[in-house]
Write an enzyme that holds these catalytic residues in place. Structure first.
Site, PDB file in Angstrom:
ATOM      1  N   ARG A   1      -3.594  -9.861   5.354  1.00 36.65           N
ATOM      2  CA  ARG A   1      -4.072  -9.960   3.967  1.00 36.65           C
ATOM      3  C   ARG A   1      -2.963  -9.475   3.039  1.00 36.65           C
ATOM      4  O   ARG A   1      -2.635  -8.295   3.050  1.00 36.65           O
ATOM      5  CB  ARG A   1      -5.333  -9.082   3.834  1.00 36.65           C
ATOM      6  CG  ARG A   1      -5.980  -9.110   2.470  1.00 36.65           C
ATOM      7  CD  ARG A   1      -7.174  -8.151   2.437  1.00 36.65           C
ATOM      8  NE  ARG A   1      -7.840  -8.177   1.145  1.00 36.65           N
ATOM      9  CZ  ARG A   1      -7.440  -7.483   0.090  1.00 36.65           C
ATOM     10  NH1 ARG A   1      -6.382  -6.695   0.183  1.00 36.65           N
ATOM     11  NH2 ARG A   1      -8.084  -7.563  -1.050  1.00 36.65           N
TER      12      ARG A   1
ATOM     13  N   LYS B   1       0.815  -1.227   0.000  1.00 36.04           N
ATOM     14  CA  LYS B   1       0.000   0.000   0.000  1.00 36.04           C
ATOM     15  C   LYS B   1       0.840   1.266   0.000  1.00 36.04           C
ATOM     16  O   LYS B   1       1.998   1.280   0.396  1.00 36.04           O
ATOM     17  CB  LYS B   1      -0.963  -0.019   1.182  1.00 36.04           C
ATOM     18  CG  LYS B   1      -2.136  -0.952   0.914  1.00 36.04           C
ATOM     19  CD  LYS B   1      -3.235  -0.786   1.907  1.00 36.04           C
ATOM     20  CE  LYS B   1      -4.389  -1.727   1.510  1.00 36.04           C
ATOM     21  NZ  LYS B   1      -5.266  -1.988   2.654  1.00 36.04           N
TER      22      LYS B   1
HETATM   23  N1  HH2 Z   1      -7.407  -3.625   1.345  1.00 34.37           N
HETATM   24  C1  HH2 Z   1      -7.807  -3.699   0.058  1.00 34.37           C
HETATM   25  C2  HH2 Z   1      -8.953  -4.444  -0.283  1.00 34.37           C
HETATM   26  N2  HH2 Z   1      -9.642  -5.123   0.644  1.00 34.37           N
HETATM   27  N3  HH2 Z   1      -9.950  -5.767   2.892  1.00 34.37           N
HETATM   28  C3  HH2 Z   1      -9.572  -5.704   4.172  1.00 34.37           C
HETATM   29  N4  HH2 Z   1     -10.282  -6.391   5.104  1.00 34.37           N
HETATM   30  N5  HH2 Z   1      -8.495  -4.986   4.577  1.00 34.37           N
HETATM   31  C4  HH2 Z   1      -7.735  -4.268   3.697  1.00 34.37           C
HETATM   32  O1  HH2 Z   1      -6.764  -3.593   4.134  1.00 34.37           O
HETATM   33  C5  HH2 Z   1      -8.103  -4.301   2.310  1.00 34.37           C
HETATM   34  C6  HH2 Z   1      -9.245  -5.073   1.940  1.00 34.37           C
HETATM   35  C7  HH2 Z   1      -7.047  -2.981  -1.004  1.00 34.37           C
HETATM   36  O2  HH2 Z   1      -6.046  -3.762  -1.547  1.00 34.37           O
HETATM   37  P1  HH2 Z   1      -6.084  -4.598  -2.933  1.00 34.37           P
HETATM   38  O3  HH2 Z   1      -7.133  -5.660  -2.910  1.00 34.37           O
HETATM   39  O4  HH2 Z   1      -4.708  -5.078  -3.165  1.00 34.37           O
HETATM   40  O5  HH2 Z   1      -6.381  -3.547  -4.049  1.00 34.37           O
HETATM   41  P2  HH2 Z   1      -7.692  -3.116  -4.835  1.00 34.37           P
HETATM   42  O6  HH2 Z   1      -8.669  -2.607  -3.852  1.00 34.37           O
HETATM   43  O7  HH2 Z   1      -7.188  -2.055  -5.792  1.00 34.37           O
HETATM   44  O8  HH2 Z   1      -8.234  -4.321  -5.560  1.00 34.37           O
END
Ligand code: HH2
Length: 256
Positions: free
Chosen positions: A237, A202
């Site tokens: 995660r 992030k």
């Molecule tokens: N961060 C993201 C998405 N879902 N869920 C939880 N519980 N906690 C988090 O910190 C979290 C989450 C964002 O990351 P990512 O899935 O890599 O990216 P994107 O939202 O662009 O798909």
């Protein structure tokens, strides 16, 4: 918890697993690397991301859940804030709802309760399009904690048995606030639920030297993960499961 983004536009892996076959291959790879939960998402929540329709989200994630349910040795989590998407995926074999809006839509808790599903309640403010402008807190830990506590109580009253809490690193948080949440994660212990953190790749890490580029954030992700676990997180995660497993083995050994 291994991340499986079935999206064209996720911030770090958008487009790589947008089709069924690569997504299923990645799922098996993540589990082989040591993921015991797979978090399947069909809508990016990166800052500024545009929402997708229920139909489009289901078109992306449901075939993946159907292809994996009963065939893979991991719990399937569905990363969605839409009750209809969660419901369809639970019917298809998912066992956990990861709701980045923290059950803002009360129907979500009912869906989870009806299926006996676990729920991740994450804290955020606004929407991915607006959250970067909603970072004024008097005490970020106290405010996030109050929200998680309130939502967990409401979910429990509706019949959700397994509740996991997540302070939402990077969601309506400045980088210093994300670091503060990690530093003070131990203060969430008295909420009485397992804690999840999502630091993976992030942009709060990009404020540190040498981590401006996405591809240069693995070490920072591992450091944040270890710190989170030492402060009481039991689920992390991440995109890089193999590396994180090794880093967390050290944390577990130290914790004893
Ligand atoms: N961060 C993201 C998405 N879902 N869920 C939880 N519980 N906690 C988090 O910190 C979290 C989450 C964002 O990351 P990512 O899935 O890599 O990216 P994107 O939202 O662009 O798909």
């Amino acid at each position: 918890m291994g991340i499986l983004n079935v999206t064209p536009d996720s911030f770090s892996d958008g487009g790589r697993f947008a089709h069924l076959e690569p997504a299923v291959e990645q799922a098996f790879r993540l589990v082989e690397e040591g993921a015991s939960i797979l978090d399947i998402g069909g809508e990016s929540t990166r800052p500024g991301a545009a929402p997708v329709s229920e139909e489009e989200e289901l078109r992306r994630v449901l075939p993946v859940v159907e292809a994996l349910a009963g065939r893979i040795h991991a719990r399937l989590s569905i990363d969605t804030y839409k009750p209809a998407v969660a419901e369809a995926c639970l019917r298809a074999g998912a066992e956990m709802i990861n709701d980045v809006t923290g059950l803002r839509d009360a129907r979500m808790a009912s869906v989870a309760a009806a299926h006996g599903a676990a729920v991740v309640i994450m804290h955020m403010r606004g929407t991915p399009a607006t959250m970067n402008q909603e970072t004024a807190y008097s005490d970020v830990v106290a405010e996030v904690k109050a929200f998680l506590s309130r939502q967990a109580t409401a979910a429990r009253a509706i019949g959700v048995d397994e509740i996991i809490l997540d302070p939402g690193i990077g969601f309506a948080k400045t980088a210093p606030q994300s670091f503060e949440l990690l530093r003070r994660l131990g203060e969430f212990a008295d909420l009485g639920c397992p804690l999840l953190i999502g630091p993976s790749r992030k942009s709060f890490l990009a404020t540190l030297p040498g981590m401006e580029k996405l591809g240069d954030r693995l070490e920072g992700t591992l450091a944040a993960s270890v710190i989170g676990v030492m402060q009481g997180a039991s689920i992390v995660r991440v995109h890089d499961v193999k590396e994180c497993r090794k880093a967390l083995a050290v944390a577990d050994a130290v914790k004893g």
